[in-house]
Design an enzyme around this catalytic site. Sequence first.
Site, PDB file in Angstrom:
ATOM      1  N   THR A  13       0.977  -1.281   0.031  1.00  0.00           N
ATOM      2  CA  THR A  13      -0.023   0.113   0.097  1.00  0.00           C
ATOM      3  C   THR A  13       0.950   1.488   0.109  1.00  0.00           C
ATOM      4  O   THR A  13       0.878   2.214  -0.989  1.00  0.00           O
ATOM      5  CB  THR A  13      -0.959   0.149   1.404  1.00  0.00           C
ATOM      6  OG1 THR A  13      -1.681  -1.182   1.291  1.00  0.00           O
ATOM      7  CG2 THR A  13      -1.999   1.258   1.247  1.00  0.00           C
ATOM      8  N   VAL A  14       1.763   1.435   0.866  1.00  0.00           N
ATOM      9  CA  VAL A  14       2.604   2.756   0.960  1.00  0.00           C
ATOM     10  C   VAL A  14       3.472   2.920  -0.121  1.00  0.00           C
ATOM     11  O   VAL A  14       3.842   3.714  -0.626  1.00  0.00           O
ATOM     12  CB  VAL A  14       3.497   2.574   2.464  1.00  0.00           C
ATOM     13  CG1 VAL A  14       3.895   3.998   2.654  1.00  0.00           C
ATOM     14  CG2 VAL A  14       2.216   2.490   3.443  1.00  0.00           C
ATOM     15  N   ARG A  41       7.602  -8.679  -3.329  1.00  0.00           N
ATOM     16  CA  ARG A  41       7.406  -9.905  -3.426  1.00  0.00           C
ATOM     17  C   ARG A  41       6.834 -10.521  -4.659  1.00  0.00           C
ATOM     18  O   ARG A  41       7.269 -11.320  -5.643  1.00  0.00           O
ATOM     19  CB  ARG A  41       6.678 -10.810  -2.448  1.00  0.00           C
ATOM     20  CG  ARG A  41       7.458 -11.128  -1.157  1.00  0.00           C
ATOM     21  CD  ARG A  41       6.273 -11.806  -0.297  1.00  0.00           C
ATOM     22  NE  ARG A  41       5.282 -10.845   0.025  1.00  0.00           N
ATOM     23  CZ  ARG A  41       4.666 -10.746   1.386  1.00  0.00           C
ATOM     24  NH1 ARG A  41       4.963 -11.642   2.185  1.00  0.00           N
ATOM     25  NH2 ARG A  41       3.597 -10.093   1.414  1.00  0.00           N
ATOM     26  N   VAL A 129       4.744   6.267  12.195  1.00  0.00           N
ATOM     27  CA  VAL A 129       3.688   6.721  13.644  1.00  0.00           C
ATOM     28  C   VAL A 129       2.811   7.789  12.808  1.00  0.00           C
ATOM     29  O   VAL A 129       3.196   8.617  12.031  1.00  0.00           O
ATOM     30  CB  VAL A 129       4.527   7.451  14.659  1.00  0.00           C
ATOM     31  CG1 VAL A 129       3.449   7.688  15.623  1.00  0.00           C
ATOM     32  CG2 VAL A 129       5.679   6.500  15.114  1.00  0.00           C
ATOM     33  N   GLY A 184      -8.089  -0.828   3.910  1.00  0.00           N
ATOM     34  CA  GLY A 184      -6.619  -0.873   3.795  1.00  0.00           C
ATOM     35  C   GLY A 184      -6.056  -0.134   4.901  1.00  0.00           C
ATOM     36  O   GLY A 184      -4.980   0.427   4.939  1.00  0.00           O
ATOM     37  N   GLU A 187      -3.572  -3.694   9.494  1.00  0.00           N
ATOM     38  CA  GLU A 187      -2.159  -4.578   9.427  1.00  0.00           C
ATOM     39  C   GLU A 187      -2.636  -6.187   8.900  1.00  0.00           C
ATOM     40  O   GLU A 187      -3.904  -6.421   8.910  1.00  0.00           O
ATOM     41  CB  GLU A 187      -1.564  -4.884  10.889  1.00  0.00           C
ATOM     42  CG  GLU A 187      -0.981  -3.817  11.425  1.00  0.00           C
ATOM     43  CD  GLU A 187      -0.157  -2.923  10.584  1.00  0.00           C
ATOM     44  OE1 GLU A 187       0.841  -3.194  10.362  1.00  0.00           O
ATOM     45  OE2 GLU A 187      -0.641  -1.471  10.319  1.00  0.00           O
ATOM     46  N   ASP A 198      -0.043  -2.544  17.571  1.00  0.00           N
ATOM     47  CA  ASP A 198       0.424  -1.501  16.765  1.00  0.00           C
ATOM     48  C   ASP A 198       0.530   0.036  17.369  1.00  0.00           C
ATOM     49  O   ASP A 198       1.656   0.536  17.235  1.00  0.00           O
ATOM     50  CB  ASP A 198      -0.535  -1.541  15.551  1.00  0.00           C
ATOM     51  CG  ASP A 198      -0.248  -0.298  14.534  1.00  0.00           C
ATOM     52  OD1 ASP A 198       0.693  -0.422  13.674  1.00  0.00           O
ATOM     53  OD2 ASP A 198      -1.117   0.571  14.660  1.00  0.00           O
ATOM     54  N   LYS A 202       3.926   2.348  18.201  1.00  0.00           N
ATOM     55  CA  LYS A 202       4.079   3.738  17.901  1.00  0.00           C
ATOM     56  C   LYS A 202       4.136   4.484  19.186  1.00  0.00           C
ATOM     57  O   LYS A 202       4.913   5.683  19.010  1.00  0.00           O
ATOM     58  CB  LYS A 202       2.557   4.310  17.119  1.00  0.00           C
ATOM     59  CG  LYS A 202       2.441   3.554  15.940  1.00  0.00           C
ATOM     60  CD  LYS A 202       1.015   3.686  15.330  1.00  0.00           C
ATOM     61  CE  LYS A 202       0.980   3.062  13.996  1.00  0.00           C
ATOM     62  NZ  LYS A 202      -0.588   3.045  13.444  1.00  0.00           N
ATOM     63  N   GLY A 299      -2.993   4.614   5.196  1.00  0.00           N
ATOM     64  CA  GLY A 299      -3.522   4.533   3.825  1.00  0.00           C
ATOM     65  C   GLY A 299      -2.148   5.165   3.137  1.00  0.00           C
ATOM     66  O   GLY A 299      -1.122   5.683   3.541  1.00  0.00           O
TER      67      GLY A 299
HETATM   68  N1  HSE Z   1      -3.009  -0.852  11.113  1.00  0.00           N
HETATM   69  C1  HSE Z   1      -2.519   0.622  11.242  1.00  0.00           C
HETATM   70  C2  HSE Z   1      -3.639   1.357  11.537  1.00  0.00           C
HETATM   71  C3  HSE Z   1      -1.943   1.249   9.984  1.00  0.00           C
HETATM   72  O1  HSE Z   1      -4.927   0.767  11.722  1.00  0.00           O
HETATM   73  O2  HSE Z   1      -3.499   2.533  12.161  1.00  0.00           O
HETATM   74  C4  HSE Z   1      -0.992   2.363  10.109  1.00  0.00           C
HETATM   75  O3  HSE Z   1       0.167   2.073  10.808  1.00  0.00           O
END
Ligand code: HSE
Length: 431
Positions: A13-14, A41, A129, A184, A187, A198, A202, A299
Amino acid sequence: MGKLRVGIAGLGTVGGGLLKLFADPAARLNEKLELVAVSARNRSRDRGVDIGRYRWFDDPVELAAQPDVDVVVELIGGSDGPAKRTVETALQRGAHVVSANKALIAVHGVALAELSEAKGGKLLFEAAVGGGVPMVKALKESVAGCCASAVAGILNGTCNYILTEMESSGRSFEDVLADAQRLGYAEADPIMDVGGFDAAHKLTILSAIAFGARPDFEHVRIEGIERVSLIDIRMAGKLGFRIKLLAKGASTENGVEMHVRPALLAFDHPLANIGGSLNALVVDAEPAGQLTFIGRGAGAGPTAASVAADLIDLAEGRAGFAFGRPLAQLTSAPRATPVERGRYYLRLMVADRPGVVAAISDRLAHESISIESFLQMPAPEGPAVPIVLTTQTCPREAVEAAVAAMQALDVVVEPPYVMPVEVSGARWGRG
Ligand code: HSE
């Protein structure tokens, strides 16, 4: 001086968002940087951008080893495995690294920063973050003249989206999680989101920078949102609160304390109205006062924009130390078990029988806990009814003792659920 040559490891995505920025001749990124190599990949996946003009590597570590790649952008993810080897390989030869990998930085940040300082390549991770919200940079640079005492944030867009949608639509946790995955935000393994990990990664990074301490993921106390039910959301609403997954760090006499857990935020709390997939951070920093940062935390576009900002900093010679200061200046204070005090929310599922409320209040009174509000709603669907209450300020230990005593009552049909109640800004343990 020629342009800095960039290699991207990871085109999900990024990475896809970053490819689009490099493909836009008007993007400022292209003035001083040039994308030369990519690795992923799957080579043939349609990314909406022609990647045929860049050197291709099946192995990201091989890309990281190329002497003509000045900056390696690591967008693979995961605290270990190929992401770690890629970053180590680049730093080892003195190349710069830009990473969006919060798990890697939270868990191995010290070792990677050591490598960066020893070999001279910079290590930047704004995108790790808060997606597009400049939280890392703000703490490293804009707040550098202040003394930060606390940070509190909504750092996981998936959890925030789930809790917001559950509240507004009355849909179940599982339903809404499936939406977040489709959109999207989530994770690859959603337990990283809903389990609080997650947000904890952060928070580790932000706390290290804010408080000038070594990142210390092992000491974050983590609780996910799995036990938050529609009943909690509705009852909390009736009492004037909204439930959020709150990530909170503070600099205390015991060292840096960090907590990720669902909490009830009063409707006028600065984070209570951050809805959907937004992320936000409140920083208490003197003499600046309280600062709030809000924006899209996930995103392709927002996160790629943060990677691009780090790349531009590198190209313009503005990149500093990984955690804002040299490692030797970061503290790693000894810690004692913190004594927590605050206001708490309790949800009990009880048999609908005379005397139940009296028995519950008795257990609270025994621990000298004073009730602030109390609510029971009829629940026609089952034999058990929910009772929720909030306490006045008291020690967490006392709440735990009272809950253990309640659990022993045969009218309490499932383990009570406890969440902290937050009535003000970021300050730690303020009741
Ligand atoms: N899975 C993370 C979230 C994505 O939902 O914030 C960004 O780190």
